[in-house]
Design an enzyme around this catalytic site. Structure first.
Site, PDB file in Angstrom:
ATOM      1  CG  ASN A 277      44.269 -21.189  -8.732  1.00  0.00           C
ATOM      2  OD1 ASN A 277      45.355 -21.305  -8.186  1.00  0.00           O
ATOM      3  ND2 ASN A 277      43.808 -20.016  -9.140  1.00  0.00           N
ATOM      4  CG  ASP A 304      40.779 -24.518  -2.408  1.00  0.00           C
ATOM      5  OD1 ASP A 304      39.835 -23.712  -2.325  1.00  0.00           O
ATOM      6  OD2 ASP A 304      41.636 -24.457  -3.322  1.00  0.00           O
TER       7      ASP A 304
END
Length: 429
Positions: A277, A304
């Site tokens: 995501n 991330d």
């Protein structure tokens, strides 16, 4: 008494070879043929010297999901990857939405000692998007929080987002937005396009990201407050950011290593290791992201890093967790995607992976030039070898790397945190 190190023959930012003398946690001297008397000599011939890397977007999972990662294991992985500072995201359990929780994470980082840990505070209580969290208290805490994000969730309410932007102005904070319109992504599994249609997976449209970015740059411009856009993934987002910057909007943005190298065709195997995501996008998006990072429209690379236990990934696609680990492979991926393609030189890599993230996060001791008087936060990197990524060799507690088996260039040989080696000869100290 702190140790003294003489880094011999390093190519600073990929330039001419020079020696770097490190003493008392700082760079004491830079030059040719420095006297190494009394110093431990580190042979850096052929190595590129970079300021210690800084990550604006790391999930350390502690407190609450220590089965996936802890502050200690995550910072060990960071050091192996060449990082001297990371920003720990707020979507822990409990959520980092109070001074107490962010101070806990900050202290765990200090105790581990592998890199500086700067907690990111939640924008809203419980990252539920309904009420502002204790932004001021977190900013005034021992952790001195300056970055706030509900990452994993979008601050989708425009009124709440405006209030957050107004609030953080008082202490020069920044709101880091996870740009995802939730109503456009319900049940979404991968990028919306030809591949999603062929695979029969519900698509995640690019406009779900782009609509939020468009709204938020206008809000930031109206309020006069700093906005940071997390993990930009589409060519349309790049164009919105380019327009916003041309208008003087106080916006910055990041791109992940995996969005610079991988595209949505990877989902063709139905392997959930590629479920993330925002989702992997098209090859055209990848090209746009690379060029935006090169020209400064996208300011920095952020990993991330999203560790998950084996059972969360080794399952059917629809129920698998989203996310990938990235701290240990970030620099090799950036070399492959940006340096080997001629889009960035090593000075550009230092800017995008150290200088800019430190500036955005307001870290005065990180991202500094490798010159006399600077804190000795240094990464020594060998760009020459190529090797396949081995998940079992990762320092992270989790193994969910999308680069498993992929041959990537380079390796981090040493990492120094304020003059103390956390990694030497590729091994944790």
């Amino acid at each position: 008494m702190s140790e003294t190190y003489l880094i011999r023959g390093a190519r600073i930012l990929g330039g001419e070879a020079a020696d770097i003398l490190v003493r008392d946690g700082a760079i004491a001297e830079v030059g040719q043929g420095l006297d190494g008397s009394g110093a431990q000599v580190v042979d850096a011939a052929g190595l590129v010297a970079l300021p210690g890397l800084v990550d604006l977007h790391t999930h350390l999972r502690e407190p609450g999901r220590e089965d996936a990662e802890t502050v200690e294991s995550g910072t060990r992985a960071a050091a192996v990857g060449g990082y001297t500072a990371v920003h720990a995201m707020a979507n822990t359990d409990p959520v980092a939405d109070t001074a107490g929780v962010v101070e806990q994470v900050w202290r765990l980082g200090r105790e581990a000692g592998y890199c500086d840990v700067h907690p990111v505070g939640a924008v809203t209580r419980g990252i539920a998007g309904e009420q502002l969290a204790e932004l001021g208290a977190m900013a005034d805490s021992a952790a001195r929080v300056r970055v706030f994000s509900d990452d994993g969730h979008c601050v989708s309410d425009a009124v709440i987002m405006r209030r957050a932007l107004e609030y953080v102005k008082a202490f020069d904070g920044v709101v880091a937005q996870h740009a995802q319109e939730p109503r456009l992504t319900e049940g979404a599994q991968m990028n919306e396009g030809e591949m999603s249609a062929a695979l029969g997976l519900r698509g995640w449209p690019a406009v779900a990201e782009e609509a939020i970015i468009a709204r938020d740059v206008l809000l930031a411009q109206h309020v006069g407050s700093r906005l940071h856009v997390c993990h930009v993934s589409t060519a349309g987002s790049v164009e919105i950011l380019r327009w916003a910057k041309s208008k003087g909007c106080p916006v910055t943005a990041e791109v992940t290593p995996h969005h610079l190298l991988l595209d949505d065709t990877r989902a063709g195997t139905y392997d959930p290791i590629f479920k993330v995501n925002p989702p992997l996008r098209t090859a055209a998006d990848v090209d746009a992201l690379r060029r935006a990072l090169a020209d400064g429209t996208i300011d920095c690379v952020a990993t991330d890093h999203a560790p998950h236990p084996v059972e969360a990934k080794e399952t059917e696609w629809a129920v698998a967790a989203m996310g990938m680990v990235g701290l240990e492979t970030a620099l090799p991926v950036v070399q492959e995607a940006m340096v080997e393609t001629g889009l960035l030189d090593w000075a550009g890599v230092a800017d995008r992976m150290s200088v800019q993230p430190a500036r955005i996060g307001r870290l005065s001791g990180q991202g500094r030039p490798l010159e006399t008087g600077s804190p000795a936060n240094i990464t020594l990197y060998d760009p020459s070898p190529r090797r396949a990524v081995d998940p079992s060799a990762l320092a992270s507690k989790s193994r969910n790397t999308p680069f498993a088996g992929l041959e990537l260039p380079g390796r981090v040989v040493a990492t120094f945190l304020r003059g103390k080696p956390t990694v030497l000869e590729g091994k944790l100290q």
